[in-house]
Design a protein around this motif. Structure first.
Motif, mmCIF file in Angstrom:
data_model
loop_
_atom_site.group_PDB
_atom_site.id
_atom_site.type_symbol
_atom_site.label_atom_id
_atom_site.label_comp_id
_atom_site.label_asym_id
_atom_site.label_seq_id
_atom_site.Cartn_x
_atom_site.Cartn_y
_atom_site.Cartn_z
ATOM 1 N N MET A 1 0.762 -1.103 0.042
ATOM 2 C CA MET A 1 0.100 -0.045 -0.038
ATOM 3 C C MET A 1 0.997 1.236 0.011
ATOM 4 N N ALA A 2 0.670 2.024 -0.825
ATOM 5 C CA ALA A 2 1.343 3.565 -1.058
ATOM 6 C C ALA A 2 1.188 4.263 0.201
ATOM 7 N N GLU A 3 2.356 4.777 0.532
ATOM 8 C CA GLU A 3 2.205 5.809 1.852
ATOM 9 C C GLU A 3 1.645 7.158 1.453
ATOM 10 N N ILE A 4 0.988 7.682 2.196
ATOM 11 C CA ILE A 4 0.218 8.911 2.086
ATOM 12 C C ILE A 4 1.118 9.968 2.593
ATOM 13 N N THR A 5 1.544 10.808 1.711
ATOM 14 C CA THR A 5 2.458 11.982 2.113
ATOM 15 C C THR A 5 1.651 13.259 2.028
ATOM 16 N N ASN A 6 2.450 14.221 2.262
ATOM 17 C CA ASN A 6 1.976 15.652 2.187
ATOM 18 C C ASN A 6 1.849 16.056 0.637
ATOM 19 N N GLU A 7 2.814 15.806 -0.074
ATOM 20 C CA GLU A 7 2.859 15.918 -1.394
ATOM 21 C C GLU A 7 1.709 15.326 -2.178
ATOM 22 N N ILE A 8 1.412 14.107 -2.006
ATOM 23 C CA ILE A 8 0.163 13.310 -2.630
ATOM 24 C C ILE A 8 -1.172 14.103 -2.233
ATOM 25 N N MET A 9 -1.108 14.590 -0.851
ATOM 26 C CA MET A 9 -2.269 15.366 -0.361
ATOM 27 C C MET A 9 -2.498 16.408 -1.297
ATOM 28 N N TYR A 10 -1.381 17.399 -1.314
ATOM 29 C CA TYR A 10 -1.227 18.656 -1.982
ATOM 30 C C TYR A 10 -1.559 18.466 -3.499
ATOM 31 N N GLU A 11 -1.295 17.407 -4.202
ATOM 32 C CA GLU A 11 -1.520 17.321 -5.721
ATOM 33 C C GLU A 11 -3.016 16.796 -5.641
#
Length: 85
Positions: A1-11
Motif C-alpha cells: 500500500m502506498a504511503e500517504i504523504t503531504n505531496e500526494i495530499m497537496y496534488e
C-alpha cells in the motif's frame, strides 16, 4: 500500500481545486443561459398578451358590425332551416 504523504495530499487538493474552478465557470455559463431563456419567455408572454388583447378588440368590432348589419337575426333565421346533426 502506498504511503500517504503531504505531496500526494497537496496534488489531490490542487486537482480538487481545479475541478471546483471548472464547475464554477460552468455554473456561471448555465446561469447566463437561464437568464437569457427567462428573458425570451417574458417577451413571448408579452407578445401573447398583446395578441389576446388584439383578438378581443377584433371580436368586439365584429360583434358591433354584426349588430349594425343585423346579421345575427339572419343567421338565427337561417339556422332553423339547416339540417340538425
Amino acid at each position: 500500500m502506498a504511503e500517504i504523504t503531504n505531496e500526494i495530499m497537496y496534488e489531490l487538493l490542487k486537482r480538487v481545486h481545479a475541478d471546483l474552478a471548472n464547475l464554477r465557470e460552468d455554473n456561471r455559463g448555465l446561469r447566463q443561459d437561464f437568464i437569457s431563456l427567462r428573458s425570451h419567455m417574458h417577451v413571448m408572454q408579452g407578445d401573447l398578451n398583446n395578441l389576446h388583447g388584439t383578438m378581443a378588440q377584433v371580436l368586439v368590432r365584429l360583434d358591433r358590425i354584426e349588430d349594425r348589419l343585423e346579421l345575427r337575426e339572419l343567421a338565427e333565421a337561417q339556422a332553423r332551416f339547416e339540417p340538425q346533426p
